[in-house]
Enzyme design. Structure first.
Site, mmCIF file in Angstrom:
data_model
loop_
_atom_site.group_PDB
_atom_site.id
_atom_site.type_symbol
_atom_site.label_atom_id
_atom_site.label_comp_id
_atom_site.label_asym_id
_atom_site.label_seq_id
_atom_site.Cartn_x
_atom_site.Cartn_y
_atom_site.Cartn_z
ATOM 1 N N LYS A 43 0.833 -1.207 0.000
ATOM 2 C CA LYS A 43 0.000 0.000 0.000
ATOM 3 C C LYS A 43 0.868 1.258 0.000
ATOM 4 C CE LYS A 43 -0.493 -0.212 5.024
ATOM 5 N NZ LYS A 43 -1.347 -0.675 6.130
ATOM 6 N N ARG A 142 -11.662 0.422 13.495
ATOM 7 C CA ARG A 142 -11.305 1.192 12.315
ATOM 8 C C ARG A 142 -12.070 0.623 11.125
ATOM 9 N NH1 ARG A 142 -4.956 1.485 10.497
ATOM 10 N NH2 ARG A 142 -5.442 -0.610 9.778
ATOM 11 N N TYR A 264 14.212 30.949 8.664
ATOM 12 C CA TYR A 264 12.925 31.565 9.024
ATOM 13 C C TYR A 264 12.745 31.577 10.534
ATOM 14 C CZ TYR A 264 11.324 31.255 4.174
ATOM 15 O OH TYR A 264 11.180 31.395 2.826
ATOM 16 N N MET A 312 10.900 24.999 2.748
ATOM 17 C CA MET A 312 10.193 24.165 1.766
ATOM 18 C C MET A 312 11.165 23.345 0.918
ATOM 19 S SD MET A 312 7.576 25.304 -1.247
ATOM 20 C CE MET A 312 6.418 26.086 -0.147
HETATM 21 C C1 LIG Z 1 -0.546 -1.614 6.882
HETATM 22 C C2 LIG Z 1 -1.149 -2.908 7.286
HETATM 23 C C3 LIG Z 1 -0.345 -4.036 7.473
HETATM 24 C C4 LIG Z 1 1.171 -3.967 7.479
HETATM 25 O O1 LIG Z 1 1.582 -3.457 8.712
HETATM 26 P P1 LIG Z 1 3.141 -3.282 9.087
HETATM 27 O O2 LIG Z 1 3.082 -2.790 10.487
HETATM 28 O O3 LIG Z 1 3.666 -2.247 8.163
HETATM 29 O O4 LIG Z 1 3.786 -4.585 8.929
HETATM 30 C C5 LIG Z 1 -0.975 -5.248 7.715
HETATM 31 N N1 LIG Z 1 -2.328 -5.338 7.791
HETATM 32 C C6 LIG Z 1 -3.120 -4.264 7.649
HETATM 33 C C7 LIG Z 1 -4.593 -4.424 7.767
HETATM 34 C C8 LIG Z 1 -2.569 -3.012 7.402
HETATM 35 O O5 LIG Z 1 -3.368 -1.953 7.270
#
Ligand SMILES: *Cc1c(COP(=O)(O)O)cnc(C)c1O
Length: 374
Positions: A43, A142, A264, A312
């Site tokens: 992801k 969630r 800054y 930036m």
């Molecule tokens: C992101 C995610 C993972 C991977 O988690 P890591 O801590 O990066 O290994 C696994 N399962 C779900 C549902 C996730 O959202």
């Protein structure tokens, strides 16, 4: 340089060691008890490092299960992965997306009864047992079926015979804290749900949970961060290899005397003659602004503190202790001297945020295995 490819001339380079990712994958897989398979989580563009490059490398290492968050991420990956690879979309199925999932052979993670209904209807229409994962919430609050929804679904399990149920899954909230009560509590709750689904396969563990022991592995583990070099066992030594190295060029060197300030807000005031190097990386590149007056870089083994605020496009380093440094020289902002977790600690965040924010202006270099001659 390809016309229009601004990053080819970029003064900063993000090097991604695909060999280290493959080695980390093999290390995680070797920790699994009998029967459990090891997925790869891709992801957010493989945590910012480039899913199109990482995915095929994991497939080459034997990975057959890939998780993304969005449908679009799955669509992009499909042509880059072997046909037999399963691609699961964690954020689930929305009405109208059914055909896109079916055409690209993506597997939705069904997170609520409405999504299950949509997928059952699509299965009926296409007269196919469509593949699915069902997510049960055991403590994240969630995504996923509530405990009551999960129990209700188990009671009418026969409905799901119209689907090809690949896995029941859940996700741990505190796997990176091995002593946390919630780990056992979530495990107990998940096992309770599984008891109502004889024969169903299960997926529970993220990277950290792989290190909680084999009772957490079930049939499929889902590591992300550990593939990318983030320590899955915070507080202990990092069992995985570093993957990302960020190097940037010195644009300019100047000597500054009191009572001058830097950057800054004039948040840093020099107390003696100070040599300052200005580096072409800023918060627009994902170099977090919380590293202002706190972060550092390395020139060889010499630590160079960030002075002044991160702007930036630029940061300023105190290079008084490295008098040889000059314009065009390269400093390390993350890599062998400064692990992603160390950057995250200083910035007050986690390694996931550091990696996923790394910007698009870096030139990306991928270190890969030499291709075997055809
Ligand atoms: C992101 C995610 C993972 C991977 O988690 P890591 O801590 O990066 O290994 C696994 N399962 C779900 C549902 C996730 O959202």
């Amino acid at each position: 340089m390809a016309a229009g490819d601004a990053s080819a001339a970029a003064p900063s380079v993000l090097t991604v060691d695909l060999r280290a990712i493959a080695a980390n994958y093999r290390l995680l897989r070797a920790r699994l008890g009998g029967g459990a398979e090891c997925a790869g989580v891709l992801k957010a563009n493989a945590y910012g490092l480039g899913a199109a490059r990482v995915g095929p490398v994991l497939a080459q290492a034997g990975c057959r299960h890939f998780f993304v968050a969005h449908l679009g991420e799955g669509l992009e990956l499909r042509p880059l992965l072997p046909p037999q690879a399963a691609i699961y979309v964690l954020n689930g199925l929305a009405s109208g997306e059914e055909d896109a999932f079916i055409d690209a052979r993506l597997v939705p993670v069904l997170n609520d009864p409405g999504q299950i209904g949509l997928w059952l209807a699509a299965a009926r229409l296409s007269s196919t047992a469509l593949p699915a994962v069902i997510h049960i919430d055991t403590g994240m609050s969630r995504l996923g079926l509530s405990p009551a929804e999960a129990r209700h679904l188990a009671g009418e399990r026969a409905r799901l015979n119209a689907l090809d149920l690949r896995f029941l899954m859940s996700h741990l909230a505190c796997a990176d804290e091995p002593g946390h009560d919630l780990n056992l509590a979530q495990h107990r709750e998940f096992a309770g749900h599984l008891a109502a689904w004889p024969g169903a396969k299960a997926s529970f563990a993220n990277s950290s949970a792989i290190f909680l022991g084999s009772t957490y592995h079930f049939d499929l583990v889902r590591p992300g961060c550990a593939l990318y070099g983030i320590n899955p066992t915070p507080g202990g030594p990092n069992p995985v290899a570093g993957v990302a190295r960020l190097e940037a060029k010195v644009l300019q060197i100047r000597d500054v005397d009191p009572p001058r300030s830097v950057g800054y807000g004039a948040t840093h005031r020099v107390t003696g003659r100070t040599r300052i190097a200005t580096i072409a990386v800023g918060y627009a590149d994902g170099w977090l602004r919380t590293l202002s007056n706190r972060g550092c870089a390395f020139y060889g083994a010499v630590r160079l503190p960030v002075i002044g605020r991160v702007s930036m496009d630029l940061i300023t380093l105190d290079v008084t202790s490295a008098p040889a440094i000059g314009p065009g020289d390269i400093v390390e902002l993350m890599g062998p001297h400064l692990a992603v977790d160390a950057v995250a600690d200083i910035a007050g965040t986690n390694g996931y945020e550091v990696l996923t924010r790394l910007g698009r202006r870096f030139r990306r270099v991928y270190l890969d295995e030499p291709q075997a001659p055809a």
